[in-house]
Scaffold this motif. Structure first.
Motif, PDB file in Angstrom:
ATOM      1  N   GLY A  12       0.815  -1.223   0.000  1.00 45.90           N
ATOM      2  CA  GLY A  12       0.000   0.000   0.000  1.00 45.90           C
ATOM      3  C   GLY A  12       0.845   1.267   0.000  1.00 45.90           C
ATOM      4  N   ILE A  13       2.116   1.159  -0.304  1.00 45.47           N
ATOM      5  CA  ILE A  13       3.000   2.342  -0.313  1.00 45.47           C
ATOM      6  C   ILE A  13       2.491   3.339  -1.368  1.00 45.47           C
ATOM      7  N   GLU A  35       0.050  11.786  10.916  1.00 40.55           N
ATOM      8  CA  GLU A  35      -0.143  10.642  10.026  1.00 40.55           C
ATOM      9  C   GLU A  35      -0.272   9.382  10.873  1.00 40.55           C
ATOM     10  N   PRO A  36      -1.509   8.921  11.101  1.00 38.97           N
ATOM     11  CA  PRO A  36      -1.704   7.789  12.020  1.00 38.97           C
ATOM     12  C   PRO A  36      -1.290   6.436  11.456  1.00 38.97           C
ATOM     13  N   PHE A  37      -1.117   6.350  10.126  1.00 44.81           N
ATOM     14  CA  PHE A  37      -0.728   5.070   9.506  1.00 44.81           C
ATOM     15  C   PHE A  37       0.455   5.373   8.574  1.00 44.81           C
ATOM     16  N   GLY A  41       6.439   5.916   5.275  1.00 43.95           N
ATOM     17  CA  GLY A  41       6.704   7.344   5.500  1.00 43.95           C
ATOM     18  C   GLY A  41       6.856   8.135   4.220  1.00 43.95           C
ATOM     19  N   VAL A  42       6.604   7.476   3.066  1.00 40.28           N
ATOM     20  CA  VAL A  42       6.915   8.144   1.794  1.00 40.28           C
ATOM     21  C   VAL A  42       6.159   9.463   1.597  1.00 40.28           C
ATOM     22  N   VAL A  43       4.967   9.566   2.135  1.00 34.75           N
ATOM     23  CA  VAL A  43       4.193  10.793   1.910  1.00 34.75           C
ATOM     24  C   VAL A  43       4.836  11.966   2.669  1.00 34.75           C
ATOM     25  N   SER A 173       1.854   3.875  17.778  1.00 38.17           N
ATOM     26  CA  SER A 173       0.571   4.027  18.453  1.00 38.17           C
ATOM     27  C   SER A 173      -0.569   3.654  17.530  1.00 38.17           C
ATOM     28  N   ARG A 176      -6.375   5.286  17.050  1.00 37.96           N
ATOM     29  CA  ARG A 176      -7.355   5.913  17.954  1.00 37.96           C
ATOM     30  C   ARG A 176      -6.670   6.973  18.811  1.00 37.96           C
ATOM     31  N   TYR A 189      -3.193  13.267   7.511  1.00 36.75           N
ATOM     32  CA  TYR A 189      -3.178  12.439   6.300  1.00 36.75           C
ATOM     33  C   TYR A 189      -3.327  10.992   6.771  1.00 36.75           C
ATOM     34  N   ASP A 191      -3.994   6.961   5.855  1.00 41.56           N
ATOM     35  CA  ASP A 191      -3.954   5.919   4.824  1.00 41.56           C
ATOM     36  C   ASP A 191      -4.080   4.559   5.520  1.00 41.56           C
ATOM     37  N   PRO A 192      -5.284   4.225   5.956  1.00 35.67           N
ATOM     38  CA  PRO A 192      -5.453   2.995   6.747  1.00 35.67           C
ATOM     39  C   PRO A 192      -5.290   1.736   5.900  1.00 35.67           C
ATOM     40  N   PRO A 193      -5.112   0.574   6.560  1.00 38.55           N
ATOM     41  CA  PRO A 193      -5.073  -0.673   5.785  1.00 38.55           C
ATOM     42  C   PRO A 193      -6.403  -0.835   5.056  1.00 38.55           C
ATOM     43  N   PHE A 202       0.106  -6.813  11.463  1.00 35.55           N
ATOM     44  CA  PHE A 202       0.082  -5.351  11.612  1.00 35.55           C
ATOM     45  C   PHE A 202      -1.009  -4.695  10.769  1.00 35.55           C
ATOM     46  N   ASN A 203      -1.533  -5.421   9.797  1.00 35.89           N
ATOM     47  CA  ASN A 203      -2.491  -4.801   8.885  1.00 35.89           C
ATOM     48  C   ASN A 203      -3.908  -5.329   9.025  1.00 35.89           C
TER      49      ASN A 203
END
Ligand code: SAM
Length: 298
Positions: A12-13, A35-37, A41-43, A173, A176, A189, A191-193, A202-203
């Motif tokens: 999902g990158i 960025e919670p997800f 880190g590319v974004v 973290s 939530r 920003y 980008d959830p699984p 992890f996903n």
């Protein structure tokens, strides 16, 4: 547009979506980029916000970036490590990959993680129920050729330069907790699984996660941009027409082709949606590439 490619690859990158994401993000963010997800880190590495919270539940990604930020891992140490481990891989073949995998699962060392991430099958980072890395070997014992090592070292160098320049916090973290911190003036920003895709330790993404996430997102006191999948040849994301279609939200769609993935289905073209509550989009230029980038008011 030159792109900073991170040293870590993940499902999902969003590298290919950067040209579509960039014009939607405000040029000036008063508060923090949250960025919670963050995944690879590319974004953030390309949009370079001054202040940021980059969070993820994948503690191995976060540990690697924290180590680079603290100077515990440097381009030099990565070069030395990959040269030595690459030579051992060439000599011993897949047995060495599996030895490193076992060592990583016991000790959780960030350099081992980088080695596995860059030599595993299809570039798919997958963890079993107990959180152990379990992707098989890519079957290329000569993987770490000098040019490949140099490429990874340069990617680590770019990240090291960026994280030393900006006020960024990497942390493990759950979304939530991260979203609960957002304040007016911040920019989220997210980008959830993708539910039902790329699922692993992890996903994993349940319908309860999705429900809580959408509720928190819509209740944010700041501007957000959500990346999610809209449809592929096989199905359409039901959330698009249920929770994510309402006045005040603007949806951009982008045709995207994933190169990281093990299953045939994951390698088909996907229409990605970029959904924002930003009023900035009304002043955006017309779509940059009309065939690939559509803007829809909902
Ligand atoms: C689609 S990926 C993000 C990709 C990222 N935008 C990139 O371009 O590399 C989703 C990320 O969410 C993380 N994740 C999964 N469940 C999470 C949760 N409950 N809270 C925070 N992060 C989570 C995963 O570890 C994964 O890195």
């Amino acid at each position: 547009m030159s792109i900073t490619v991170p040293p870590i690859k993940c499902q999902g990158i969003k590298t290919k979506l950067l040209p579509a994401i960039r014009p939607i993000v405000p040029e000036h963010i008063e508060g923090r980029w949250i960025e919670p997800f963050c995944g690879s880190g590319v974004v953030a590495f390309n949009l370079l916000p001054e202040r940021a919270i980059l969070a993820d539940t994948n503690r191995h990604i976060i540990a690697l970036y924290q180590a680079i930020q603290a100077g515990r891992i440097t381009p030099g140490s990565v070069q030395e490590f990959l040269r030595a481990e690459g030579a051992a891989l060439k000599e011993k073949g897949e047995a060495h990959y599996y030895a490193v995998r076992e060592r990583f699962n016991a000790q959780k060392d960030s350099l081992d993680f980088l080695f596995l991430n860059r030599s595993c099958f299809n570039g798919v980072m997958r963890f079993n129920r107990k959180g152990g890395f379990n992707t098989p070997f890519c079957r290329k014992p000569e993987r770490f050729q000098p040019a490949y090592v140099t490429k990874i070292v340069n990617q680590v160098r770019s990240v090291a330069q960026i994280v030393s320049r900006y006020d960024w916090v990497f942390r493990v973290s759950d979304f939530r907790e991260t979203l609960a911190e957002a304040k007016t003036g911040d920019f989220v920003y997210a980008d959830p699984p993708y539910a039902g895709r790329h699922t692993d330790y992890f996903n994993g993404w349940t319908s309860e996660d999705e429900e809580v996430f959408i509720r928190q997102l819509k209740g944010l006191p700041c501007t957000f941009l959500l990346s999610t999948w809209q449809e592929n040849t096989f199905r359409r994301n039901p959330a698009i027409d249920s929770y994510l279609c309402e006045p005040g939200l603007v949806r951009h769609t982008v045709e995207h082709f994933y190169h990281v993935g093990s299953q045939e289905e994951l390698r088909h073209a996907m229409t990605e949606a970029l959904i924002t509550n930003s009023d900035r989009v009304s002043s955006l230029q017309p779509p940059l590439r009309p065939n690939q980038f559509a803007l829809e008011m909902v």
